[in-house]
Design an enzyme around this catalytic site. Sequence first.
Site, PDB file in Angstrom:
ATOM      1  N   PRO A   1      16.322   6.697  -4.151  1.00 39.44           N
ATOM      2  CA  PRO A   1      15.589   7.462  -3.151  1.00 39.44           C
ATOM      3  C   PRO A   1      15.905   8.934  -2.987  1.00 39.44           C
ATOM      4  O   PRO A   1      16.827   9.315  -2.279  1.00 39.44           O
ATOM      5  CB  PRO A   1      15.905   6.730  -1.839  1.00 39.44           C
ATOM      6  CG  PRO A   1      16.607   5.484  -2.236  1.00 39.44           C
ATOM      7  CD  PRO A   1      17.258   5.789  -3.510  1.00 39.44           C
ATOM      8  N   GLU A   2      15.105   9.766  -3.602  1.00 40.33           N
ATOM      9  CA  GLU A   2      15.044  11.183  -3.269  1.00 40.33           C
ATOM     10  C   GLU A   2      13.618  11.436  -2.788  1.00 40.33           C
ATOM     11  O   GLU A   2      12.852  10.487  -2.644  1.00 40.33           O
ATOM     12  CB  GLU A   2      15.394  12.037  -4.493  1.00 40.33           C
ATOM     13  CG  GLU A   2      16.846  11.828  -4.951  1.00 40.33           C
ATOM     14  CD  GLU A   2      17.230  12.665  -6.150  1.00 40.33           C
ATOM     15  OE1 GLU A   2      16.755  13.797  -6.244  1.00 40.33           O
ATOM     16  OE2 GLU A   2      17.987  12.183  -6.986  1.00 40.33           O
TER      17      GLU A   2
ATOM     18  N   LYS B   1      14.712  12.875   2.867  1.00 40.51           N
ATOM     19  CA  LYS B   1      14.853  11.539   2.280  1.00 40.51           C
ATOM     20  C   LYS B   1      14.716  10.443   3.332  1.00 40.51           C
ATOM     21  O   LYS B   1      15.078   9.292   3.081  1.00 40.51           O
ATOM     22  CB  LYS B   1      16.215  11.430   1.590  1.00 40.51           C
ATOM     23  CG  LYS B   1      16.433  12.455   0.480  1.00 40.51           C
ATOM     24  CD  LYS B   1      17.855  12.441  -0.050  1.00 40.51           C
ATOM     25  CE  LYS B   1      18.094  13.610  -0.992  1.00 40.51           C
ATOM     26  NZ  LYS B   1      19.522  13.744  -1.361  1.00 40.51           N
TER      27      LYS B   1
ATOM     28  N   ARG C   1      29.255  15.381  -8.150  1.00 43.43           N
ATOM     29  CA  ARG C   1      28.294  14.449  -8.729  1.00 43.43           C
ATOM     30  C   ARG C   1      28.198  14.691 -10.223  1.00 43.43           C
ATOM     31  O   ARG C   1      28.540  15.755 -10.720  1.00 43.43           O
ATOM     32  CB  ARG C   1      26.908  14.659  -8.104  1.00 43.43           C
ATOM     33  CG  ARG C   1      26.902  14.712  -6.611  1.00 43.43           C
ATOM     34  CD  ARG C   1      27.378  13.417  -5.998  1.00 43.43           C
ATOM     35  NE  ARG C   1      26.511  12.313  -6.400  1.00 43.43           N
ATOM     36  CZ  ARG C   1      25.377  11.998  -5.801  1.00 43.43           C
ATOM     37  NH1 ARG C   1      24.983  12.688  -4.783  1.00 43.43           N
ATOM     38  NH2 ARG C   1      24.661  10.994  -6.218  1.00 43.43           N
TER      39      ARG C   1
END
Length: 260
Positions: A2-3, A59, A250
């Site tokens: 989910p972005e 989001k 990340r």
Amino acid sequence: MPELPDVEHFKEYLESTSLHQTVSRIEIKTRNLARGNISTSELKSLEGDRFQSAERRGKFLITNLKKNQKKLVLHFGMTGDLKYTKENEKDHKHSRITFHFSSGYKLQWLNQRKLGGVYLVSRPEDIKTIRKMGPEPFQLSEKDFLSLLEEHSRKNIKRFLMDQEIIAGIGNVYSDEILFQSGIDPRRKAKSLSEKERKNIYRKTKEVLREAVEVKIQPEKLPHFITPHRKDRECPNCGGKIKRKKIGGRSAYFCPRCQK
DNA sequence: GGTAATGTTAGACT
DNA sequence: TAGTCTAACATTAC
């Protein structure tokens, strides 16, 4: 998943499946609802209500209810999804909340890792993350984008794109994609970018997100994309090897040959 | 068994 | 002050 493009898809999915039906029962299949401000009893109190409409902010998926004045807000974390099925189908393994409808169908909120959250609020801004959130990319003018870049010029460009307080909705995957399509090395500082490069990143940000929304997150329809991440994936542009490097905590994936 | 995973946030460090 | 880094959250898939 989910972005921004994924949540936009969830919104359309919820709209096309679950609106205007009476929620006969809400089943909570996890001991703690992970993040969010809603309690088990508060969630249960929505039984008998209906989803009226849905919106997206960054989001977050925001749903308006028919009876309750408050909004039920869903955040998906890294591993969230929605699944609408017939009542007699077995729930998904990672189903955490199931909304049973009187129609014989059900909507499941999936959350494998429990990093998502469920909120019940009067206004979306009651959620701190939303209150502090930057503008929606589709509503951002080039001028405003450039001044944001100027304001955060000491920041690394990938972090800039991923920072929800600067621009809403872009995460690790799509920041990689935007920088790949822009031909920019994710390790660059915003300050180092030329005028031309800045404007190009602005254009590609909108283009990548729009394309992803349009094809409903089916990567096979976007052969020129670098995502989804896969080990040993070849660059769709030059055929070279995709590199992985930690940036901003990340994993950034990029093509060192195409991204300068 | 080891590693990595699409998000957010608090706290420490530079 | 601003930016960066790390760990934590919880759970799985490869």
